[in-house]
Write a protein that holds these residues in place. Structure first.
Motif, PDB file in Angstrom:
ATOM      1  N   LEU A   1       0.772  -1.335   0.261  1.00  0.00           N
ATOM      2  CA  LEU A   1       0.213  -0.252  -0.154  1.00  0.00           C
ATOM      3  C   LEU A   1       0.731   1.438   0.298  1.00  0.00           C
ATOM      4  O   LEU A   1       2.226   0.816   0.517  1.00  0.00           O
ATOM      5  N   SER A   2       0.387   2.150  -0.395  1.00  0.00           N
ATOM      6  CA  SER A   2       1.659   3.162  -0.884  1.00  0.00           C
ATOM      7  C   SER A   2       0.416   4.907  -0.331  1.00  0.00           C
ATOM      8  O   SER A   2      -0.730   4.687  -0.600  1.00  0.00           O
ATOM      9  N   CYS A   3       0.852   5.686   0.403  1.00  0.00           N
ATOM     10  CA  CYS A   3       0.187   7.187   0.747  1.00  0.00           C
ATOM     11  C   CYS A   3       1.013   7.861   0.021  1.00  0.00           C
ATOM     12  O   CYS A   3       1.718   8.240   1.394  1.00  0.00           O
ATOM     13  N   ALA A   4       0.026   8.837  -0.058  1.00  0.00           N
ATOM     14  CA  ALA A   4       0.998  10.332  -0.750  1.00  0.00           C
ATOM     15  C   ALA A   4       0.290  11.082  -0.056  1.00  0.00           C
ATOM     16  O   ALA A   4      -1.374  11.297  -0.050  1.00  0.00           O
ATOM     17  N   ALA A   5       0.623  12.001   0.745  1.00  0.00           N
ATOM     18  CA  ALA A   5       0.041  13.177   1.641  1.00  0.00           C
ATOM     19  C   ALA A   5       0.678  14.383   0.436  1.00  0.00           C
ATOM     20  O   ALA A   5       1.805  14.645  -0.259  1.00  0.00           O
ATOM     21  N   SER A   6      -0.323  15.487   0.640  1.00  0.00           N
ATOM     22  CA  SER A   6      -0.389  16.639  -0.537  1.00  0.00           C
ATOM     23  C   SER A   6      -1.058  18.040   0.171  1.00  0.00           C
ATOM     24  O   SER A   6      -1.940  17.951   1.230  1.00  0.00           O
ATOM     25  N   GLY A   7      -0.718  18.899  -0.451  1.00  0.00           N
ATOM     26  CA  GLY A   7      -1.474  20.313  -0.221  1.00  0.00           C
ATOM     27  C   GLY A   7      -0.449  21.213   0.239  1.00  0.00           C
ATOM     28  O   GLY A   7       1.097  21.156   0.571  1.00  0.00           O
ATOM     29  N   ARG A   8      -1.310  21.921   2.228  1.00  0.00           N
ATOM     30  CA  ARG A   8      -0.525  22.456   2.763  1.00  0.00           C
ATOM     31  C   ARG A   8       0.439  22.242   4.085  1.00  0.00           C
ATOM     32  O   ARG A   8       0.049  21.757   4.697  1.00  0.00           O
ATOM     33  N   ILE A   9       1.599  21.486   3.104  1.00  0.00           N
ATOM     34  CA  ILE A   9       2.437  20.561   4.456  1.00  0.00           C
ATOM     35  C   ILE A   9       3.375  21.104   4.904  1.00  0.00           C
ATOM     36  O   ILE A   9       4.212  21.387   4.408  1.00  0.00           O
ATOM     37  N   VAL A  10       3.807  21.892   6.145  1.00  0.00           N
ATOM     38  CA  VAL A  10       5.419  22.640   7.041  1.00  0.00           C
ATOM     39  C   VAL A  10       5.649  21.249   7.201  1.00  0.00           C
ATOM     40  O   VAL A  10       7.412  20.575   6.791  1.00  0.00           O
ATOM     41  N   SER A  11       5.472  19.745   7.715  1.00  0.00           N
ATOM     42  CA  SER A  11       5.732  18.801   8.555  1.00  0.00           C
ATOM     43  C   SER A  11       5.418  17.747   8.768  1.00  0.00           C
ATOM     44  O   SER A  11       3.751  18.365   8.535  1.00  0.00           O
ATOM     45  N   ILE A  12       5.470  16.468   8.081  1.00  0.00           N
ATOM     46  CA  ILE A  12       4.365  15.877   8.952  1.00  0.00           C
ATOM     47  C   ILE A  12       5.174  14.636  10.123  1.00  0.00           C
ATOM     48  O   ILE A  12       6.253  14.184  10.024  1.00  0.00           O
ATOM     49  N   TYR A  13       4.289  14.895  11.310  1.00  0.00           N
ATOM     50  CA  TYR A  13       4.701  14.643  12.620  1.00  0.00           C
ATOM     51  C   TYR A  13       5.120  12.785  12.676  1.00  0.00           C
ATOM     52  O   TYR A  13       5.701  12.093  12.789  1.00  0.00           O
ATOM     53  N   VAL A  14       3.851  12.167  12.116  1.00  0.00           N
ATOM     54  CA  VAL A  14       3.464  10.559  12.208  1.00  0.00           C
ATOM     55  C   VAL A  14       2.040  10.507  11.023  1.00  0.00           C
ATOM     56  O   VAL A  14       1.676  11.118  10.351  1.00  0.00           O
ATOM     57  N   MET A  15       2.844   9.686  10.554  1.00  0.00           N
ATOM     58  CA  MET A  15       2.380   8.875   9.516  1.00  0.00           C
ATOM     59  C   MET A  15       2.509   7.655   9.676  1.00  0.00           C
ATOM     60  O   MET A  15       2.841   6.817   9.868  1.00  0.00           O
ATOM     61  N   GLY A  16       0.723   6.575   8.887  1.00  0.00           N
ATOM     62  CA  GLY A  16       0.522   4.942   9.188  1.00  0.00           C
ATOM     63  C   GLY A  16      -0.485   4.469   9.022  1.00  0.00           C
ATOM     64  O   GLY A  16      -1.754   5.654   7.475  1.00  0.00           O
ATOM     65  N   TRP A  17      -1.201   3.693   8.943  1.00  0.00           N
ATOM     66  CA  TRP A  17      -2.082   3.027   8.995  1.00  0.00           C
ATOM     67  C   TRP A  17      -3.027   2.370   9.514  1.00  0.00           C
ATOM     68  O   TRP A  17      -2.261   2.195  10.727  1.00  0.00           O
ATOM     69  N   TYR A  18      -4.001   2.467   9.705  1.00  0.00           N
ATOM     70  CA  TYR A  18      -4.972   1.539  10.687  1.00  0.00           C
ATOM     71  C   TYR A  18      -6.354   0.845   9.262  1.00  0.00           C
ATOM     72  O   TYR A  18      -6.044   1.157   8.097  1.00  0.00           O
ATOM     73  N   ARG A  19      -7.179   0.306  10.122  1.00  0.00           N
ATOM     74  CA  ARG A  19      -8.129  -0.825   9.577  1.00  0.00           C
ATOM     75  C   ARG A  19      -9.174  -1.204  10.345  1.00  0.00           C
ATOM     76  O   ARG A  19      -9.120  -0.866  10.518  1.00  0.00           O
ATOM     77  N   GLN A  20     -10.032  -1.371   9.060  1.00  0.00           N
ATOM     78  CA  GLN A  20     -11.652  -1.550  10.109  1.00  0.00           C
ATOM     79  C   GLN A  20     -12.148  -2.495   9.247  1.00  0.00           C
ATOM     80  O   GLN A  20     -12.003  -2.269   7.730  1.00  0.00           O
ATOM     81  N   ALA A  21     -12.208  -3.706   9.686  1.00  0.00           N
ATOM     82  CA  ALA A  21     -13.155  -4.520   9.105  1.00  0.00           C
ATOM     83  C   ALA A  21     -14.363  -4.783   9.431  1.00  0.00           C
ATOM     84  O   ALA A  21     -14.665  -4.044  10.428  1.00  0.00           O
ATOM     85  N   PRO A  22     -14.966  -5.431   8.640  1.00  0.00           N
ATOM     86  CA  PRO A  22     -16.855  -5.527   9.060  1.00  0.00           C
ATOM     87  C   PRO A  22     -16.814  -5.807  10.240  1.00  0.00           C
ATOM     88  O   PRO A  22     -16.476  -6.952  10.892  1.00  0.00           O
ATOM     89  N   GLY A  23     -17.948  -4.885  11.312  1.00  0.00           N
ATOM     90  CA  GLY A  23     -18.547  -5.037  12.179  1.00  0.00           C
ATOM     91  C   GLY A  23     -17.646  -5.036  13.646  1.00  0.00           C
ATOM     92  O   GLY A  23     -17.315  -5.283  14.864  1.00  0.00           O
ATOM     93  N   LYS A  24     -15.772  -4.676  12.870  1.00  0.00           N
ATOM     94  CA  LYS A  24     -14.818  -4.190  13.754  1.00  0.00           C
ATOM     95  C   LYS A  24     -14.647  -2.077  13.909  1.00  0.00           C
ATOM     96  O   LYS A  24     -14.894  -1.625  13.654  1.00  0.00           O
ATOM     97  N   GLN A  25     -14.168  -2.688  14.958  1.00  0.00           N
ATOM     98  CA  GLN A  25     -13.741  -0.926  15.020  1.00  0.00           C
ATOM     99  C   GLN A  25     -12.525  -1.085  14.743  1.00  0.00           C
ATOM    100  O   GLN A  25     -11.967  -1.716  14.306  1.00  0.00           O
TER     101      GLN A  25
END
Length: 120
Positions: free
Chosen positions: A20-44
């Protein structure tokens, strides 16, 4: 405003890999933390992995040893290499970033989500 654009989801069989890739764009001075979350059906929604600007990574116990998160600071992009995928990894995966957009403002942003389906 900041946008997070994800790519790389899909349908694979158990034991296979995806990136998986994730690209951030826009008004960015710096990014402290980037990451991934997931959500399965019926779960948090749960955290999968995160990486700081300095490269420190953290992983959920369920993915340690199988997933690897890396970051290209010059491109404001993170990559989640997912190996030895299991059916229980099936979920919508969301990119997340905590971004400093001005000298006095930081906000949390989410991507639109990408589906990962692992068949047994």
């Amino acid at each position: 405003q900041v946008q997070l654009v994800e790519s790389g989801g899909g349908l694979v069989q158990a034991g296979e890999s995806l990136r998986l890739s994730c690209a951030a764009s826009g008004r960015i001075v710096s990014i402290y933390v980037m990451g991934w979350y997931r959500q399965a059906p019926g779960k948090q929604r749960e955290v999968v992995a995160s990486i700081t600007g300095g490269g420190t990574t953290n992983y959920a116990d369920s993915v340690k040893g199988r997933f690897a998160l890396s970051r290209d600071n010059a491109k404001n992009t993170v990559y989640l290499q997912m190996n030895s995928l299991k059916p229980e990894d099936t979920a919508v995966y969301y990119c997340n970033a905590f971004v400093r957009s001005t000298s006095s403002r930081s906000d949390n942003y989410w991507g639109q989500g990408t589906q990962v389906t692992v068949s047994s």
